[in-house]
Motif scaffolding. Structure first.
Motif, PDB file in Angstrom:
ATOM      1  N   ALA A 102      -1.121   8.773  60.486  1.00 17.67           N
ATOM      2  CA  ALA A 102      -1.724   7.578  59.900  1.00 17.67           C
ATOM      3  C   ALA A 102      -3.233   7.750  59.696  1.00 17.67           C
ATOM      4  CB  ALA A 102      -1.438   6.362  60.788  1.00 17.67           C
ATOM      5  N   TRP A 103      -3.864   8.579  60.537  1.00 17.93           N
ATOM      6  CA  TRP A 103      -5.310   8.819  60.431  1.00 17.93           C
ATOM      7  C   TRP A 103      -5.642   9.974  59.491  1.00 17.93           C
ATOM      8  CZ3 TRP A 103      -8.826   5.518  62.250  1.00 17.93           C
ATOM      9  CH2 TRP A 103      -8.414   4.595  63.211  1.00 17.93           C
ATOM     10  N   PHE A 104      -4.666  10.816  59.235  1.00 21.87           N
ATOM     11  CA  PHE A 104      -4.884  12.002  58.401  1.00 21.87           C
ATOM     12  C   PHE A 104      -3.828  12.023  57.292  1.00 21.87           C
ATOM     13  CE2 PHE A 104      -6.709  12.861  62.523  1.00 21.87           C
ATOM     14  CZ  PHE A 104      -7.997  13.263  62.161  1.00 21.87           C
ATOM     15  N   PRO A 105      -4.102  11.298  56.195  1.00 22.10           N
ATOM     16  CA  PRO A 105      -3.090  11.121  55.148  1.00 22.10           C
ATOM     17  C   PRO A 105      -2.626  12.416  54.486  1.00 22.10           C
ATOM     18  CG  PRO A 105      -5.201  10.136  54.508  1.00 22.10           C
ATOM     19  CD  PRO A 105      -5.330  10.590  55.918  1.00 22.10           C
ATOM     20  N   GLU A 106      -3.413  13.469  54.557  1.00 23.77           N
ATOM     21  CA  GLU A 106      -2.980  14.745  53.992  1.00 23.77           C
ATOM     22  C   GLU A 106      -2.204  15.575  55.012  1.00 23.77           C
ATOM     23  OE1 GLU A 106      -5.903  16.835  51.543  1.00 23.77           O
ATOM     24  OE2 GLU A 106      -7.085  14.982  51.528  1.00 23.77           O
ATOM     25  N   GLY A 107      -1.872  14.959  56.134  1.00 24.89           N
ATOM     26  CA  GLY A 107      -1.065  15.623  57.144  1.00 24.89           C
ATOM     27  C   GLY A 107      -1.800  16.748  57.856  1.00 24.89           C
TER      28      GLY A 107
END
Length: 159
Positions: A102-107
């Motif tokens: 959720a904090w790192f949308p690019e995974g």
């Protein structure tokens, strides 16, 4: 309670931290601490992990302090140690979760993602589970004896 061994208190700390993995952590550089979510790897005792942005104020690493308060305000901890980067893809995979994503949308391939490790060198732990008789004395006056009091330990290891 007051007669718990340091190892028992450390085990209670880890249980409390797993239940509510939020700590305030900061480098010993004069900047303020900030709230972060600790990731626990049972295979690496005395180490907490944090997913962070590369621009996070602790991402540069160094000596640090972390503070913990249990959900019910029944446990407190102050941890000293060292923060460093640990961008091992296997460790990132092991600790990755939907909450982190959720904090790192690019995974996991997000260019701003870094995994930080906090190696704990010492800890001071307080369990504030005062006995019923101790609570009555707090309400109505009286001396709380050590067997009615909370537990406290200074440990070099939380494992």
């Amino acid at each position: 309670m007051a007669d718990d061994s340091p190892q028992e208190i450390a085990a209670k700390f880890l249980d409390k931290l797993k239940s509510s993995p939020f700590v305030m952590i900061g480098l010993n550089d004069g900047q303020h601490s900030e709230p972060m979510t600790a990731q626990i790897d049972d295979d690496q005792p005395n180490t907490l992990f944090f997913f962070a942005g590369r621009d996070n104020r602790i991402a540069g690493g160094g000596e640090a302090m972390a503070q913990f308060v249990g959900k019910g305000h029944d446990f407190f901890a102050c941890l000293a140690g060292h923060v460093s980067k640990d961008n091992d893809p296997a460790q990132i995979d092991k600790l990755w979760s939907n909450q982190v994503e959720a904090w790192f949308p690019e995974g996991k391939s997000d260019p701003n993602l870094t995994l930080l490790r906090f190696d704990i060198s010492s800890a001071e732990l307080w369990e504030t589970d005062i006995s019923l008789s101790g609570r009555v004395k707090m309400l109505f006056g009286g001396t709380i004896h050590s067997d009615e009091s909370s537990s406290h330990a200074v440990v070099g290891s939380v494992a």
